[in-house]
Design a protein around this motif. Structure first.
Motif, PDB file in Angstrom:
ATOM      1  N   GLU A   1      40.161  23.738  20.389  1.00  0.00           N
ATOM      2  CA  GLU A   1      40.972  22.873  19.545  1.00  0.00           C
ATOM      3  C   GLU A   1      40.503  22.929  18.097  1.00  0.00           C
ATOM      4  OE1 GLU A   1      40.210  18.607  20.035  1.00  0.00           O
ATOM      5  OE2 GLU A   1      38.552  19.127  21.376  1.00  0.00           O
ATOM      6  N   LYS A   2      41.350  22.396  17.229  1.00  0.00           N
ATOM      7  CA  LYS A   2      40.959  22.228  15.831  1.00  0.00           C
ATOM      8  C   LYS A   2      41.528  20.914  15.303  1.00  0.00           C
ATOM      9  CE  LYS A   2      44.426  25.723  14.595  1.00  0.00           C
ATOM     10  NZ  LYS A   2      44.363  26.570  15.811  1.00  0.00           N
ATOM     11  N   TYR A   3      40.756  20.272  14.422  1.00  0.00           N
ATOM     12  CA  TYR A   3      41.172  19.023  13.793  1.00  0.00           C
ATOM     13  C   TYR A   3      40.731  19.042  12.339  1.00  0.00           C
ATOM     14  CZ  TYR A   3      41.615  14.162  12.482  1.00  0.00           C
ATOM     15  OH  TYR A   3      41.975  13.012  11.829  1.00  0.00           O
ATOM     16  N   THR A   4      41.662  18.750  11.446  1.00  0.00           N
ATOM     17  CA  THR A   4      41.343  18.803  10.014  1.00  0.00           C
ATOM     18  C   THR A   4      41.705  17.531   9.266  1.00  0.00           C
ATOM     19  OG1 THR A   4      43.510  19.680   9.353  1.00  0.00           O
ATOM     20  CG2 THR A   4      41.823  21.288  10.042  1.00  0.00           C
ATOM     21  N   GLY A   5      42.243  16.554   9.970  1.00  0.00           N
ATOM     22  CA  GLY A   5      42.779  15.382   9.284  1.00  0.00           C
ATOM     23  C   GLY A   5      44.265  15.522   9.046  1.00  0.00           C
ATOM     24  N   MET A   6      44.735  16.767   8.920  1.00  0.00           N
ATOM     25  CA  MET A   6      46.168  17.031   8.744  1.00  0.00           C
ATOM     26  C   MET A   6      46.768  17.717   9.961  1.00  0.00           C
ATOM     27  SD  MET A   6      46.541  18.230   4.790  1.00  0.00           S
ATOM     28  CE  MET A   6      45.967  17.179   3.440  1.00  0.00           C
ATOM     29  N   LYS A  63      39.125  18.739   3.281  1.00  0.00           N
ATOM     30  CA  LYS A  63      38.750  18.215   1.965  1.00  0.00           C
ATOM     31  C   LYS A  63      39.806  17.243   1.452  1.00  0.00           C
ATOM     32  CE  LYS A  63      39.678  20.172  -1.881  1.00  0.00           C
ATOM     33  NZ  LYS A  63      39.845  21.076  -3.043  1.00  0.00           N
ATOM     34  N   GLU A  64      41.083  17.639   1.538  1.00  0.00           N
ATOM     35  CA  GLU A  64      42.179  16.778   1.076  1.00  0.00           C
ATOM     36  C   GLU A  64      42.273  15.491   1.896  1.00  0.00           C
ATOM     37  OE1 GLU A  64      44.670  17.496  -1.604  1.00  0.00           O
ATOM     38  OE2 GLU A  64      42.794  18.553  -2.052  1.00  0.00           O
ATOM     39  N   GLN A  98      40.205  28.966   5.594  1.00  0.00           N
ATOM     40  CA  GLN A  98      40.146  28.302   4.287  1.00  0.00           C
ATOM     41  C   GLN A  98      41.200  27.202   4.178  1.00  0.00           C
ATOM     42  OE1 GLN A  98      37.734  28.734   2.115  1.00  0.00           O
ATOM     43  NE2 GLN A  98      36.782  30.400   3.281  1.00  0.00           N
ATOM     44  N   LEU A  99      42.352  27.398   4.833  1.00  0.00           N
ATOM     45  CA  LEU A  99      43.352  26.337   4.877  1.00  0.00           C
ATOM     46  C   LEU A  99      42.802  25.117   5.603  1.00  0.00           C
ATOM     47  CD1 LEU A  99      46.200  25.099   4.666  1.00  0.00           C
ATOM     48  CD2 LEU A  99      46.815  26.396   6.730  1.00  0.00           C
ATOM     49  N   TYR A 100      42.113  25.332   6.733  1.00  0.00           N
ATOM     50  CA  TYR A 100      41.541  24.207   7.471  1.00  0.00           C
ATOM     51  C   TYR A 100      40.487  23.486   6.627  1.00  0.00           C
ATOM     52  CZ  TYR A 100      43.645  26.813  11.359  1.00  0.00           C
ATOM     53  OH  TYR A 100      44.522  27.495  12.180  1.00  0.00           O
ATOM     54  N   TYR A 104      42.355  28.737  -2.263  1.00  0.00           N
ATOM     55  CA  TYR A 104      42.203  27.331  -1.879  1.00  0.00           C
ATOM     56  C   TYR A 104      41.125  26.602  -2.682  1.00  0.00           C
ATOM     57  CZ  TYR A 104      45.387  28.065   2.024  1.00  0.00           C
ATOM     58  OH  TYR A 104      46.501  28.328   2.786  1.00  0.00           O
ATOM     59  N   ASN A 105      40.608  27.257  -3.734  1.00  0.00           N
ATOM     60  CA  ASN A 105      39.625  26.653  -4.649  1.00  0.00           C
ATOM     61  C   ASN A 105      38.314  26.288  -3.942  1.00  0.00           C
ATOM     62  OD1 ASN A 105      38.689  25.811  -7.167  1.00  0.00           O
ATOM     63  ND2 ASN A 105      39.486  23.730  -6.911  1.00  0.00           N
ATOM     64  N   TYR A 106      37.823  27.195  -3.103  1.00  0.00           N
ATOM     65  CA  TYR A 106      36.517  27.091  -2.441  1.00  0.00           C
ATOM     66  C   TYR A 106      36.296  25.716  -1.803  1.00  0.00           C
ATOM     67  CZ  TYR A 106      35.880  31.374  -5.057  1.00  0.00           C
ATOM     68  OH  TYR A 106      36.043  32.642  -5.567  1.00  0.00           O
ATOM     69  N   PRO A 107      37.167  25.318  -0.881  1.00  0.00           N
ATOM     70  CA  PRO A 107      37.093  23.954  -0.323  1.00  0.00           C
ATOM     71  C   PRO A 107      35.834  23.677   0.470  1.00  0.00           C
ATOM     72  CG  PRO A 107      38.638  25.308   0.924  1.00  0.00           C
ATOM     73  CD  PRO A 107      38.268  26.099  -0.294  1.00  0.00           C
ATOM     74  N   TYR A 108      35.235  24.716   1.084  1.00  0.00           N
ATOM     75  CA  TYR A 108      34.042  24.481   1.910  1.00  0.00           C
ATOM     76  C   TYR A 108      32.864  23.974   1.098  1.00  0.00           C
ATOM     77  CZ  TYR A 108      32.812  29.165   0.227  1.00  0.00           C
ATOM     78  OH  TYR A 108      32.543  30.254  -0.566  1.00  0.00           O
ATOM     79  N   LYS A 109      32.910  24.170  -0.217  1.00  0.00           N
ATOM     80  CA  LYS A 109      31.825  23.673  -1.066  1.00  0.00           C
ATOM     81  C   LYS A 109      31.849  22.153  -1.183  1.00  0.00           C
ATOM     82  CE  LYS A 109      31.313  27.932  -3.739  1.00  0.00           C
ATOM     83  NZ  LYS A 109      31.303  28.557  -5.077  1.00  0.00           N
ATOM     84  N   ASN A 110      32.962  21.533  -0.795  1.00  0.00           N
ATOM     85  CA  ASN A 110      33.078  20.070  -0.801  1.00  0.00           C
ATOM     86  C   ASN A 110      32.811  19.462   0.569  1.00  0.00           C
ATOM     87  OD1 ASN A 110      35.344  21.160  -2.901  1.00  0.00           O
ATOM     88  ND2 ASN A 110      34.413  19.265  -3.635  1.00  0.00           N
ATOM     89  N   LEU A 111      32.452  20.316   1.551  1.00  0.00           N
ATOM     90  CA  LEU A 111      32.191  19.853   2.908  1.00  0.00           C
ATOM     91  C   LEU A 111      30.731  20.074   3.264  1.00  0.00           C
ATOM     92  CD1 LEU A 111      35.227  21.671   4.598  1.00  0.00           C
ATOM     93  CD2 LEU A 111      35.168  19.271   3.882  1.00  0.00           C
TER      94      LEU A 111
END
Length: 515
Positions: free
Chosen positions: A146-151, A174-175, A167-169, A102-109
């Protein structure tokens, strides 16, 4: 969502660099993998399938291949015609490959984690709502409700998701252009490497007491504590409860974090000299709790109000306040976020004017202790009726803790089912009863719905009924299955609505008049 893929060479490289690669039979390492999964029910074309967990069965592999898996990653080579990568540690390997895919998405959060034996869910909700107010938009969130990711916005039944899901969340957040992600971090997250190699920008250590000890969780308290300390060692900005057990070890672990930038200690007024922030002047006003958070160090003093009852929730709110202050959140956003917070299954109160029902997730020594302390404070002089049990196959210490703490704090106890799994409900209840003094008023009702209904039906004006451990969960874990259960909250609401109304005056020695 953009297309995601990685080369076999990247997978082999990350495993090799971490001394995890044993062998493989990949001919062309420049070929791409289009998807990763640990669940044979969730397979797409050209998937790398992870054979993981105590419950993995070999028959899952051909099922996954039939659906599109082209290679499997495992600690064991199977007698099956398929590409394979053999690793020395499957759990750690997944924790390294999932963020790579997933290209290390947590680094953008800006990633915030909360750990503790109790209070994680409520504190995470406080922080999520505060950050929603601060950003004037919905922020990303994951806890065991619960979970919320924007998607996605959906129910959850796990504190910390498996690496592929987590990592998907992160990727979805990020997206979606979301900056903040708040999550619970359980001890199992480190025991099973779900968050291995992740650095949290912000973290809270709430508390710890002996729990989750058993063959399916932690072998002893030291193992449990060490897993919690791993979280502290991987935080940059950490907030620590100065009144927690093992405080010195927690503080030392924080100081040893390679990513450490700031430590803040919080607690009650009695330890204010060692705190960066402390809470004080607690007042109850009907269904509201008011309190101050102060800091002599930072010349800070502000009043806050929460709707969630329970003295222990002031500790949770204070932790959220302190962390958000260190994140640069303004006081008005903090006030509004705190006041807006209610948590399903956490200190939910139903009151028909004469009987009060409290639905709470309290399920271990620390949460039992804090809950009954609050009941004594909030409902002084009223009869306390408890409904609860203990889970099957794990955390066996809870049976004794429940017996001793609820036994002391209750006037009557209904013993019943609580996720019995493969054990007999009656035998669990009899074991709990065996830890109680012989004169403790109690009865065993194996069916939890019946126990809740009877407790409400038989309650007298002024009684307080406490429904323990299940919150608003609508399932029971029985024989490896999730069986539907209406939930304590809904059963209590229905039973209380059916009860004949009585006018109760708490100032008249529990005397009541028919309406």
């Amino acid at each position: 969502m953009g297309s995601l893929k990685i080369k076999y060479s990247e997978v082999l490289d990350v495993l090799g660099k971490n001394n995890l690669l044993d062998e493989h039979n990949i001919d062309n390492i420049d070929n791409y993998i289009d998807f990763i999964s640990h669940d044979s029910r969730n397979i797409k074309e050209n998937t790398l399938f992870f054979c993981k967990g105590n419950y993995f069965k070999e028959e899952y592999l051909p099922d996954a291949v039939e659906k599109g898996a082209v290679c499997y990653l495992s600690e064991k080579k199977y007698n099956f015609d398929c590409n394979y990568i053999i690793t020395k540690n499957i759990l750690r390997s997944i924790a390294l490959i999932a963020p790579l895919y997933y290209n290390y998405p947590y680094k953008n959060l800006e990633l915030t984690g909360i750990t503790g034996t109790k209070g994680k869910t409520t504190t995470a909700c406080f922080i999520r709502n505060i950050l929603d107010e601060f950003t004037k938009s919905k922020t990303a969130f994951s806890n065991n409700i619960e979970k919320y990711t924007g998607m996605r916005s959906e129910e959850s039944h796990i504190n910390t998701p498996e690496p592929c899901d987590l990592q998907l969340y992160f990727h979805e957040a990020k997206e979606s252009g979301i900056k903040y992600f708040t999550m619970e971090v359980s001890s199992q997250a480190y025991k099973r490497d779900r968050v291995y190699n992740i650095t949290f920008d912000n973290g809270i250590f709430l508390n710890i007491s002996e729990d989750h000890i058993g063959p399916l969780e932690h072998e002893d308290f030291e193992d449990y504590l060490n897993c919690k300390l791993e979280f502290v060692k991987n935080c940059s900005n950490i907030v620590i409860n100065g009144e927690t057990d093992c405080f010195e070890r927690v503080l030392e672990a924080a100081k040893n974090s390679p990513a450490l930038k700031k430590i803040n200690i919080y607690g009650g007024e009695k330890i204010k000299d060692m705190c960066d922030y402390y809470y004080s002047d607690i007042k109850r006003d009907r269904n509201l709790t008011h309190f101050f958070v102060r800091s002599d160090k930072y010349n800070y003093s502000h009043k806050f109000t929460i709707k969630i009852p329970g003295l222990f929730n002031i500790e949770n709110a204070a932790a959220a306040i302190v962390l958000c202050k260190t994140m640069g959140v303004d006081d008005e956003s903090i006030r509004a976020g705190l006041f807006a917070t209610s948590v399903p299954g956490r200190m939910n109160i139903i009151d028909n004017g004469d009987v009060t029902v409290i639905v709470d997730y309290a399920h271990n020594f620390l949460s039992f202790t804090k809950l009954y302390e609050s009941l004594k404070f909030d409902y002084e002089g009223r009869k306390i009726i408890s409904v609860g049990g203990a889970p099957g196959g794990k955390a066996f210490r809870r049976r004794k803790d429940f017996a001793e703490i609820a036994g002391k704090g209750s006037d009557y106890i209904y013993l019943t089912a609580e996720d019995p799994q493969y054990e007999d409900v009656v035998k669990i209840c009899e074991e709990i009863a065996g830890y109680m003094p012989e004169n403790t008023p109690r009865e065993i009702i194996p069916d939890r719905g019946e126990a809740v209904e009877k407790a409400v039906k038989d309650a007298k004006p002024g009684d307080v009924i406490v429904l323990l451990a299940k919150g608003d969960e609508n399932y029971q874990k029985v024989n490896g299955r999730w069986e539907f259960y209406e939930s304590d909250l809904k059963i209590a609401q229905r039973a209380l609505a059916q009860k004949e109304p009585v006018k109760y005056n708490k100032n008249k020695n529990r005397k009541a008049e028919r309406v």
